[in-house]
Design an enzyme around this catalytic site. Sequence first.
Site, PDB file in Angstrom:
ATOM      1  N   ASP A   1       0.863  -1.186   0.000  1.00  0.00           N
ATOM      2  CA  ASP A   1       0.000   0.000   0.000  1.00  0.00           C
ATOM      3  C   ASP A   1       0.896   1.231   0.000  1.00  0.00           C
ATOM      4  OD1 ASP A   1      -2.897  -0.179   0.113  1.00  0.00           O
ATOM      5  OD2 ASP A   1      -2.644  -1.370   1.926  1.00  0.00           O
TER       6      ASP A   1
ATOM      7  N   ARG B   1       3.986   3.160   2.988  1.00  0.00           N
ATOM      8  CA  ARG B   1       4.680   2.032   3.614  1.00  0.00           C
ATOM      9  C   ARG B   1       6.189   2.192   3.441  1.00  0.00           C
ATOM     10  NH1 ARG B   1       0.308   2.209   5.506  1.00  0.00           N
ATOM     11  NH2 ARG B   1      -1.398   0.758   5.079  1.00  0.00           N
TER      12      ARG B   1
ATOM     13  N   LYS C   1      -8.464   1.401  -6.428  1.00  0.00           N
ATOM     14  CA  LYS C   1      -9.353   0.996  -5.340  1.00  0.00           C
ATOM     15  C   LYS C   1     -10.294   2.151  -4.961  1.00  0.00           C
ATOM     16  CE  LYS C   1      -5.750   2.135  -1.947  1.00  0.00           C
ATOM     17  NZ  LYS C   1      -4.733   1.592  -1.058  1.00  0.00           N
ATOM     18  N   HIS C   2     -11.404   1.853  -4.248  1.00  0.00           N
ATOM     19  CA  HIS C   2     -11.924   0.590  -3.731  1.00  0.00           C
ATOM     20  C   HIS C   2     -13.277   0.373  -4.409  1.00  0.00           C
ATOM     21  CE1 HIS C   2      -9.431   2.364  -0.484  1.00  0.00           C
ATOM     22  NE2 HIS C   2      -9.093   1.114  -0.172  1.00  0.00           N
TER      23      HIS C   2
ATOM     24  N   HIS D   1     -12.644  -1.092   8.041  1.00  0.00           N
ATOM     25  CA  HIS D   1     -11.723  -1.869   8.877  1.00  0.00           C
ATOM     26  C   HIS D   1     -12.430  -2.311  10.160  1.00  0.00           C
ATOM     27  CE1 HIS D   1      -8.763   0.376   6.412  1.00  0.00           C
ATOM     28  NE2 HIS D   1      -7.998  -0.672   6.598  1.00  0.00           N
TER      29      HIS D   1
ATOM     30  N   ASP E   1      -9.867  -6.336  -0.929  1.00  0.00           N
ATOM     31  CA  ASP E   1      -9.276  -5.625   0.198  1.00  0.00           C
ATOM     32  C   ASP E   1      -9.027  -6.663   1.290  1.00  0.00           C
ATOM     33  OD1 ASP E   1      -8.276  -3.563   1.727  1.00  0.00           O
ATOM     34  OD2 ASP E   1     -10.069  -2.307   1.577  1.00  0.00           O
TER      35      ASP E   1
END
Length: 535
Positions: A80, A88, A180-181, A193, A265
């Site tokens: 990501d 990241r 995404k998404h 999440h 995801d």
Amino acid sequence: MSGASVADTALTDPDLRRSIAATLLPGFVGTTLPGWLAERLRDGLGGVCLFGQNIASAEQLRVLTSAIYEANPHAIVAIDEEGGDVTRLYYESGSPYPGNAILGRLGDPDYTERVARRVGEELRWAGVNLDFAPDIDINSNPDNPVIGVRSFGSDPEVVAEHGAAWTRGLQSAGVAVAAKHFPGHGDTGTDSHLELPVVDLSAAQLRERELVPFRAVVAAGARAVMTSHILLPQLDAVLPATLSPAIVHGMLRGELGFDGVVVSDALDMHGASGDRGIPEAAVLALAAGCDLLCIGTENTDAQLAAIENAIAAAVAAGRLAPSRVADASARVRALAASAASVAPDPTVEYTKSARSGGVSRALFADSTEGAEGVERAEALEREDAEAAERAFDVSPHAREWLRRHGGGRFSVVRIDTVANIAVGSAPWGPFSVLEAGPADPEAAAFAANPTVLFTEGDHPDLVLAAQSPVLVIGKDNHRHAFARAAIDRLRAERDEVLVVDMGWPSDDRAYADIATFGASRLVGRALLSLLGRGS
């Protein structure tokens, strides 16, 4: 052959088990490849997803990805890296890129494409071949807790134009995008999440807005698309998008004509597996039309065994067609094979920029190591920071405050809210600049000001330790009651209060005298420059 014999064959068929493995993309704990994961890669595991906790340095990352490819030369190595608040590669220091909201506000698709290519060059050098970016959700809800500045904006055409530009840029560097998404997470007020968001839109409404950017990236050649864990009851009243054949197969494959890899995801998110568990979510995702299953962040050998067994059992029970597993694994293998054919570019070198606090940056083919490389890196960062500042929304009150107090002394109130899981605990804003390069003149000047750190749960009187003039810096200030209360109190009891929002502000800008539309390290540097100049 009896039904029991067919079921037994499905459970033990080595070709089927290898095809199942090829669809799985787990995460793991640590900065070195665990033995169990290396063994699974040798046995045909589709690949690995890397997170911030797996990365200690650019050099360590390249060693890690080399170990992955040694175990499986055709592995997917995914990450990501959105080039902004979600990073990241720069999880420990904050990103040196502006982020999508700023790129959208600048309105220069060519610049967006250049930024994406630079991100791609860094990823390619590091051994990453699939990036879970760009985020092409339309941030139509300013209270969205998980998208916000990750979006190019609230206008479908703007998001489409910049999403396509990002796709072209990243893939020109030899790294596949996973846009995404799907079919759009921008009109949500909850975080998938943690729970299952509901988007009550019809197919016609989605076509007019949410699907516009996805059509654009498909036309631009996106190699992969990532699904979302949101419920769209007018399309499927039971299953979230990732698990819905009507949405994945019917809308993405059928209506949009997408023929690349569909990536789920992370299945450890509540929106996908909260009431059913990851193994069952994996079965349903494959049945819906997903090809590559992102499992989560800290997976184990036992978890993968349970997922593989559940998928094999679903095939044996007739719930999942063997042809669907074969098709999914073939798509993943084709993507991996094409990525493996793109050799690392030996002309891309890493150097150290003193201005960026020793954080590694990828430089271009005409760069050299040493002083020239550092100079080029610093010049590029200055140019990017100047561009980011042009995207700021600065109110008349803010300009007057800057005229009076910019470049001088003031109190700082840092409002820390709980970051969403996608962003994580990466350093942000001007505070990340302080951490990365405390000797930097602008950072040193800012650090000389007294600072109050204020979080939810702190005593309300704590903010009054700040004396006038006061600079308040937060993210998404309007979404947090404790932040609004603190700002209201400071405005009532202190003179000369300037409020900076480094997230996505409310439309009325009530808690954003300056809205930066991002909180990456680069944006933090741009803010420091503005504060230091005073105008």
